[in-house]
Design a protein around this motif. Structure first.
Motif, PDB file in Angstrom:
ATOM      1  N   ASN A  58       0.654  -1.325   0.008  1.00  0.00           N
ATOM      2  CA  ASN A  58      -0.046  -0.052  -0.168  1.00  0.00           C
ATOM      3  C   ASN A  58       0.854   1.403   0.053  1.00  0.00           C
ATOM      4  OD1 ASN A  58       0.978  -0.161   2.618  1.00  0.00           O
ATOM      5  ND2 ASN A  58      -0.959  -0.337   3.609  1.00  0.00           N
ATOM      6  N   SER A  59       2.130   1.154   0.192  1.00  0.00           N
ATOM      7  CA  SER A  59       2.895   2.503  -0.019  1.00  0.00           C
ATOM      8  C   SER A  59       4.418   1.898  -0.101  1.00  0.00           C
ATOM      9  CB  SER A  59       2.883   3.403   1.248  1.00  0.00           C
ATOM     10  OG  SER A  59       3.470   2.810   2.142  1.00  0.00           O
ATOM     11  N   GLY A  60       5.208   2.923  -0.673  1.00  0.00           N
ATOM     12  CA  GLY A  60       6.662   2.508  -0.763  1.00  0.00           C
ATOM     13  C   GLY A  60       7.369   2.825   0.784  1.00  0.00           C
ATOM     14  N   THR A  61       6.653   3.408   1.679  1.00  0.00           N
ATOM     15  CA  THR A  61       7.186   3.547   2.970  1.00  0.00           C
ATOM     16  C   THR A  61       7.048   1.946   3.738  1.00  0.00           C
ATOM     17  OG1 THR A  61       6.477   5.731   3.142  1.00  0.00           O
ATOM     18  CG2 THR A  61       6.960   4.613   5.297  1.00  0.00           C
ATOM     19  N   SER A  62       5.742   1.552   3.309  1.00  0.00           N
ATOM     20  CA  SER A  62       5.369  -0.155   3.990  1.00  0.00           C
ATOM     21  C   SER A  62       6.622  -0.836   3.288  1.00  0.00           C
ATOM     22  CB  SER A  62       4.114  -0.414   3.520  1.00  0.00           C
ATOM     23  OG  SER A  62       3.047   0.391   3.701  1.00  0.00           O
ATOM     24  N   ALA A  88      10.848   9.501   4.588  1.00  0.00           N
ATOM     25  CA  ALA A  88      10.379   8.268   4.479  1.00  0.00           C
ATOM     26  C   ALA A  88      11.218   7.030   4.249  1.00  0.00           C
ATOM     27  CB  ALA A  88       9.412   7.974   3.303  1.00  0.00           C
ATOM     28  N   THR A  89      12.514   7.408   3.764  1.00  0.00           N
ATOM     29  CA  THR A  89      13.594   6.508   3.590  1.00  0.00           C
ATOM     30  C   THR A  89      14.076   6.019   5.186  1.00  0.00           C
ATOM     31  OG1 THR A  89      14.378   7.654   1.730  1.00  0.00           O
ATOM     32  CG2 THR A  89      15.840   5.910   2.597  1.00  0.00           C
ATOM     33  N   VAL A  90      14.053   7.048   6.135  1.00  0.00           N
ATOM     34  CA  VAL A  90      14.784   6.887   7.311  1.00  0.00           C
ATOM     35  C   VAL A  90      13.694   6.307   8.558  1.00  0.00           C
ATOM     36  CG1 VAL A  90      16.240   7.825   9.089  1.00  0.00           C
ATOM     37  CG2 VAL A  90      16.278   8.819   6.756  1.00  0.00           C
ATOM     38  N   GLU A 162      17.848  -0.887  -1.667  1.00  0.00           N
ATOM     39  CA  GLU A 162      18.002   0.284  -2.606  1.00  0.00           C
ATOM     40  C   GLU A 162      16.556   0.817  -2.636  1.00  0.00           C
ATOM     41  OE1 GLU A 162      17.473  -1.192  -6.679  1.00  0.00           O
ATOM     42  OE2 GLU A 162      18.394   0.889  -7.498  1.00  0.00           O
ATOM     43  N   ASP A 163      16.606   2.203  -2.339  1.00  0.00           N
ATOM     44  CA  ASP A 163      15.084   2.936  -2.208  1.00  0.00           C
ATOM     45  C   ASP A 163      15.272   3.569  -3.720  1.00  0.00           C
ATOM     46  OD1 ASP A 163      13.246   4.662  -2.055  1.00  0.00           O
ATOM     47  OD2 ASP A 163      13.811   5.584  -0.241  1.00  0.00           O
ATOM     48  N   ALA A 164      14.412   2.660  -4.369  1.00  0.00           N
ATOM     49  CA  ALA A 164      14.271   3.081  -5.943  1.00  0.00           C
ATOM     50  C   ALA A 164      12.943   3.921  -6.174  1.00  0.00           C
ATOM     51  CB  ALA A 164      14.467   2.039  -6.812  1.00  0.00           C
ATOM     52  N   ALA A 165      12.341   4.639  -4.951  1.00  0.00           N
ATOM     53  CA  ALA A 165      11.014   4.984  -5.093  1.00  0.00           C
ATOM     54  C   ALA A 165      10.832   5.992  -5.975  1.00  0.00           C
ATOM     55  CB  ALA A 165      10.875   5.712  -3.679  1.00  0.00           C
ATOM     56  N   GLU A 166      11.924   6.859  -6.528  1.00  0.00           N
ATOM     57  CA  GLU A 166      11.861   7.868  -7.438  1.00  0.00           C
ATOM     58  C   GLU A 166      12.396   7.453  -8.674  1.00  0.00           C
ATOM     59  OE1 GLU A 166      13.882  11.115  -5.414  1.00  0.00           O
ATOM     60  OE2 GLU A 166      12.605  11.044  -3.926  1.00  0.00           O
ATOM     61  N   SER A 167      12.855   6.267  -8.787  1.00  0.00           N
ATOM     62  CA  SER A 167      13.755   6.014  -9.996  1.00  0.00           C
ATOM     63  C   SER A 167      13.363   4.660 -10.924  1.00  0.00           C
ATOM     64  CB  SER A 167      15.177   5.721  -9.647  1.00  0.00           C
ATOM     65  OG  SER A 167      15.315   4.698  -8.714  1.00  0.00           O
ATOM     66  N   ILE A 186       9.975   0.312  -4.718  1.00  0.00           N
ATOM     67  CA  ILE A 186       9.651   1.420  -5.470  1.00  0.00           C
ATOM     68  C   ILE A 186       8.217   2.109  -5.011  1.00  0.00           C
ATOM     69  CG2 ILE A 186      10.841   1.189  -7.709  1.00  0.00           C
ATOM     70  CD1 ILE A 186       8.296  -0.706  -8.642  1.00  0.00           C
ATOM     71  N   SER A 187       7.876   3.396  -5.521  1.00  0.00           N
ATOM     72  CA  SER A 187       6.682   3.906  -4.706  1.00  0.00           C
ATOM     73  C   SER A 187       5.629   4.199  -5.812  1.00  0.00           C
ATOM     74  CB  SER A 187       7.109   5.203  -4.003  1.00  0.00           C
ATOM     75  OG  SER A 187       6.052   6.102  -3.838  1.00  0.00           O
ATOM     76  N   PHE A 188       4.610   4.327  -5.727  1.00  0.00           N
ATOM     77  CA  PHE A 188       3.427   4.673  -6.580  1.00  0.00           C
ATOM     78  C   PHE A 188       2.560   6.046  -6.120  1.00  0.00           C
ATOM     79  CE2 PHE A 188       4.036   0.297  -7.452  1.00  0.00           C
ATOM     80  CZ  PHE A 188       4.734   0.334  -8.586  1.00  0.00           C
ATOM     81  N   ASN A 191       2.879  11.757  -6.625  1.00  0.00           N
ATOM     82  CA  ASN A 191       3.792  12.675  -7.512  1.00  0.00           C
ATOM     83  C   ASN A 191       4.758  11.746  -8.233  1.00  0.00           C
ATOM     84  OD1 ASN A 191       5.032  11.784  -5.263  1.00  0.00           O
ATOM     85  ND2 ASN A 191       5.483  13.609  -4.552  1.00  0.00           N
ATOM     86  N   LYS A 192       4.779  10.477  -8.122  1.00  0.00           N
ATOM     87  CA  LYS A 192       5.760   9.704  -8.652  1.00  0.00           C
ATOM     88  C   LYS A 192       5.645   9.626 -10.063  1.00  0.00           C
ATOM     89  CE  LYS A 192       8.191   9.267  -4.782  1.00  0.00           C
ATOM     90  NZ  LYS A 192       7.453   9.024  -3.483  1.00  0.00           N
ATOM     91  N   ILE A 193       6.758   8.916 -10.772  1.00  0.00           N
ATOM     92  CA  ILE A 193       6.457   8.755 -12.223  1.00  0.00           C
ATOM     93  C   ILE A 193       5.396   8.104 -12.799  1.00  0.00           C
ATOM     94  CG2 ILE A 193       7.975   6.767 -12.518  1.00  0.00           C
ATOM     95  CD1 ILE A 193       9.403   8.568 -15.080  1.00  0.00           C
ATOM     96  N   GLY A 198      -1.897   6.154  -4.115  1.00  0.00           N
ATOM     97  CA  GLY A 198      -0.886   5.695  -3.288  1.00  0.00           C
ATOM     98  C   GLY A 198      -0.374   4.125  -3.356  1.00  0.00           C
ATOM     99  N   GLY A 199       0.550   3.904  -3.202  1.00  0.00           N
ATOM    100  CA  GLY A 199       1.116   2.405  -3.369  1.00  0.00           C
ATOM    101  C   GLY A 199       2.506   2.404  -3.314  1.00  0.00           C
ATOM    102  N   GLY A 200       3.110   1.010  -3.423  1.00  0.00           N
ATOM    103  CA  GLY A 200       4.450   0.815  -3.383  1.00  0.00           C
ATOM    104  C   GLY A 200       4.733  -0.623  -3.944  1.00  0.00           C
TER     105      GLY A 200
HETATM  106  C1  LIG Z   1       8.213   8.880  -2.125  1.00  0.00           C
HETATM  107  C2  LIG Z   1       9.620   8.347  -1.635  1.00  0.00           C
HETATM  108  C3  LIG Z   1       9.253   7.380  -0.619  1.00  0.00           C
HETATM  109  C4  LIG Z   1       8.037   6.957   0.164  1.00  0.00           C
HETATM  110  O1  LIG Z   1       7.115   6.267  -0.864  1.00  0.00           O
HETATM  111  P1  LIG Z   1       5.513   6.177  -0.302  1.00  0.00           P
HETATM  112  O2  LIG Z   1       4.876   5.400  -1.659  1.00  0.00           O
HETATM  113  O3  LIG Z   1       4.995   7.843  -0.282  1.00  0.00           O
HETATM  114  O4  LIG Z   1       5.280   5.725   0.966  1.00  0.00           O
HETATM  115  C5  LIG Z   1      10.358   6.834  -0.045  1.00  0.00           C
HETATM  116  N1  LIG Z   1      11.536   7.168  -0.380  1.00  0.00           N
HETATM  117  C6  LIG Z   1      11.831   8.359  -1.289  1.00  0.00           C
HETATM  118  C7  LIG Z   1      13.080   8.562  -1.675  1.00  0.00           C
HETATM  119  C8  LIG Z   1      10.486   8.757  -1.744  1.00  0.00           C
HETATM  120  O5  LIG Z   1      10.603   9.869  -2.740  1.00  0.00           O
END
Ligand SMILES: *Cc1c(COP(=O)(O)O)cnc(C)c1O
Length: 379
Positions: A58-62, A88-90, A162-167, A186-188, A191-193, A198-200
């Motif tokens: 349900n999120s990138g943070t999860s 959200a990375t930390v 690897e936090d590839a949320a933005e990549s 990854i994150s959805f 505001n992501k690509i 909301g999702g990940g």
């Molecule tokens: C957006 C983002 C997250 C968190 O993703 P969510 O889906 O919003 O929980 C984590 N790390 C980075 C670098 C982000 O940009």
């Protein structure tokens, strides 16, 4: 809602999303399982590569939280983490009672510095407290110096996240971001690509991690006929309705990457002749950024004192959203007690930088308007 007429990174739908969402309704799979969930996972897997398996959540943070649990991070463990990132990375490191050790960036990619990283690892080992994991980010879509990071992780035998949320859509030496960590995320977010609102997703080539992630994300039920639990679980699954949005978005991911890269080319070309402005770009051809956000650095000695605050304000007055770069984690009140290794690179970037509107749905006229406001402010 209408604070800005041009937002920094708004959703950009394909038109196909509602068909998949309707499918969930038609089949009455209004839950965290169903054809959209499995279909979306398969779509991501075939996009990345067939050996990386995908668990949507349900999120990138999860996904980051689950990843740290799978890497065995526990109370009082040290987790090395990129300093220049979104909180959200930390945060998930703190959820587990572990201690983030923040490492500064290098100037080429703006991501974790391999030099400070190795120094931090060695110091931890000397104190008999080997880090449990290293978390790096491909910030704004720009791949980090991944070979160097991997070498250090291998040398000292430390797990990589690897936090590839933005990549999503970026690559490094022709390999896609999201496939480099022992676990990647990854994150959805909206505001992501691409977005599911909301999702990940958690990504790994390790089948054991993937199996456990699925279990932990759905309350960690044992394989018994009755409800039996041998460990603590979470309710982190992605809804089958939301996954339908993701399937629609996957049909246009390649276009979205090209469109965001075109924004970056536009900004680079139009500001090439403007003194004091540098557009962040790949160090060489081995780096391929999705340019999720296009960012500027401003040298106030060359702009006659015009800085990112003034530019942000000018754009805001015209209804255009621009944002400061991420404020480094070691400067955040909430992380002020964390150990930090660095030389001020991330702080300097924060003081000089600005993220410009970068949506894949920006028009040529909008891009020109943004560029003109910036040029006129500098004159
Ligand atoms: C957006 C983002 C997250 C968190 O993703 P969510 O889906 O919003 O929980 C984590 N790390 C980075 C670098 C982000 O940009």
């Amino acid at each position: 809602m209408d604070k800005y007429k041009i937002w920094i990174s708004p959703p950009h739908l394909s038109g196909k999303e509602m068909e998949y969402v309707a499918d969930a309704f038609n089949k009455n799979w209004i839950t965290t399982q169903g054809d959209n969930v499995t279909g979306f996972e398969q779509d991501i897997q075939s996009y990345l590569n067939e050996t990386t398996e995908v668990v949507v959540v349900n999120s990138g943070t999860s996904a980051l939280h689950l990843a740290l649990i799978l890497l065995d991070v526990d109370k009082d463990d040290i987790v090395i983490c990129q300093d220049f990132t979104f909180a959200a990375t930390v945060n998930p490191i703190i959820y587990l009672g572990a201690k983030p050790l923040l490492v500064d960036s290098e100037e080429q990619t703006w991501n974790i510095s391999p030099v400070f990283l190795e120094e931090a690892v060695q110091d931890c080992i000397k104190k008999d407290k080997k880090p449990k994991a290293i978390v790096w980010v491909n910030l704004y879509g720009m791949p980090a110096q991944i070979h160097e990071i991997r070498e250090i992780a291998q040398k000292y035998d430390i797990a990589l996240l690897e936090d590839a949320a933005e990549s999503l859509g970026s690559s490094y030496y022709e390999q896609k971001c999201g496939t480099f960590g022992d676990i990647s995320v990854i994150s959805f977010n909206g505001n992501k690509i691409i977005t599911t609102s909301g999702g990940g997703a958690l990504l790994s080539a390790n089948k054991n991690y993937v199996r456990k992630a699925r279990s932990l994300a759905s309350q960690a039920r044992d394989e018994t006929l009755w409800y039996q639990h041998s460990r603590i679980g979470y309710n982190y699954g992605m809804s089958n309705i939301i996954a339908g949005i993701g399937r629609g978005q996957m049909t246009v991911l390649k276009d979205r990457i090209e469109e965001r890269r075109a924004n970056n080319r536009f900004y680079r070309e139009i500001f090439a002749s403007v003194s004091g402005i540098t557009v962040h770009q790949e160090p060489d051809e081995h780096y391929f950024s999705n340019h999720w956000l296009s960012c500027l650095l401003i040298d106030t000695e060359l702009t006659g004192g015009i800085d990112c605050k003034i530019l942000r304000e000018k754009l805001a007055m015209a209804g255009i959203e621009a944002r400061f770069l991420w404020k480094p984690m070691h400067l955040q009140p909430v992380f002020k007690n964390c150990v930090f290794y660095g030389n001020g690179t991330s702080e300097n970037l924060f003081n000089k930088g600005l993220c410009l509107p970068s949506g894949s749905n920006l028009t040529k006229e909008e891009l020109l308007e943004i560029a003109n406001i910036i040029k006129n402010t500098l004159q």
